[in-house]
Design an enzyme around this catalytic site. Structure first.
Site, PDB file in Angstrom:
ATOM      1  N   HIS A 136      41.662  33.854  29.949  1.00 23.97           N
ATOM      2  CA  HIS A 136      40.566  34.728  30.202  1.00 23.97           C
ATOM      3  C   HIS A 136      39.851  35.081  28.942  1.00 23.97           C
ATOM      4  CE1 HIS A 136      38.580  38.083  32.757  1.00 23.97           C
ATOM      5  NE2 HIS A 136      38.588  38.773  31.406  1.00 23.97           N
ATOM      6  N   GLU A 137      40.915  35.772  28.256  1.00 24.79           N
ATOM      7  CA  GLU A 137      39.975  36.198  26.795  1.00 24.79           C
ATOM      8  C   GLU A 137      39.354  35.143  26.079  1.00 24.79           C
ATOM      9  OE1 GLU A 137      39.738  39.236  26.472  1.00 24.79           O
ATOM     10  OE2 GLU A 137      40.858  39.843  27.991  1.00 24.79           O
TER      11      GLU A 137
END
Length: 276
Positions: A136-137
């Protein structure tokens, strides 16, 4: 073209922010005279770069982020290397911090990104959930939306300060003018932030979808979000300030104002999309 919706939002918000930035330049010219326009132009350009660097430095410093030793966190480094190669981005610097809650955030740009993971997150999540959070990051870095968020927050703060001083200097009652200036500056900053929020919540959905794509399922990230939310609800205080919270995978702030101007969509909605 992937993520057309996000890109269109970033262009629209970037245009609006440039308009606010240009308005500040015009105010500076009206105050100091048109003869200083070369200095104003150079100063405004330099300020953008400084604000970007300062925003990145401030986010890392606010949580006390430290380099993540590869010999101690070998598996996480391997995860990031594999995911970065699959996403076609350079492996970002990895840092670990004690934030008081399980959380993670990314800052910087493609080629100069940083991913910070809290020690609490590594204690709470299973390896597949950690991988999903990191994916996600990394998606935020790949999509370049981190830069837009950092600069947007900086311009909003600058507009607020400018409005505050205009009100203060225009009045003749020191105490009243300071109060009015503070109120006007705060409202102006919130007004600009409305445009930043136009992409903030959407970018989380996009990063969630990318994480699901690269790890092969939405279940690990959905499970991670449940655990992060449950753990955060039991914590009263964290090291995450307002600016950094907007970059995190989960904003644990419970104040009414932060709920109204939420930078993240509801966790329940994110989980529903991940598992839909």
């Amino acid at each position: 073209m992937r993520h057309t919706g996000l890109k269109l939002r970033m262009v629209a918000v970037g245009t609006v922010l440039f308009g606010f930035y240009s308005a500040l330049a015009l105010v500076a010219l009206s105050v100091f005279g048109t003869g200083v326009w070369p200095f104003v132009a150079v100063g405004m350009l330099l300020f953008v770069g400084v604000q970007y660097k300062l925003g990145k430095w401030s986010a890392l410093r606010s949580v006390g982020a430290q380099d993540m030793p590869e010999e101690e966190f070998r598996e996480i480094h391997r995860m990031v290397e594999d995911l970065s190669a699959e996403m076609d981005i350079e492996k970002p610097d990895l840092k670990v911090a004690r934030m008081g809650v399980p959380n993670a955030f990314a800052t910087g740009r493609k080629g100069a990104g940083v991913v910070v993971v809290s020690a609490e997150l590594l204690q709470v999540l299973d390896p597949d959930e950690v991988e999903a959070v990191i994916a996600h990051e990394l998606a935020h870095i790949k999509n370049r939306d981190v830069v837009t968020m950092v600069l947007g927050q900086s311009i909003a703060a600058m507009v607020g300060i400018a409005v505050q001083w205009v009100v203060i200097l225009a009045g003749d009652n020191a105490i009243v003018d300071w109060i009015l200036g503070w109120v006007a500056g705060t409202l102006a900053q919130l007004f600009v932030m409305v445009f930043v929020l136009a992409i903030s919540r959407y970018r989380e959905y996009v990063a969630d979808a990318d994480a699901r794509r690269y790890v092969g399922s939405g279940d690990p990230l959905a499970s991670a979000l449940r655990k992060i939310q449950a753990s955060s609800e039991r914590v009263e205080d964290t090291r995450i300030d307002n600016g950094t919270a907007a970059l995190c995978i989960f904003d644990s702030e419970k104040s009414l104002l932060r709920r109204v101007f939420a930078t993240h969509p509801p966790v329940e909605e994110r989980i529903a999309r991940l598992q839909g």
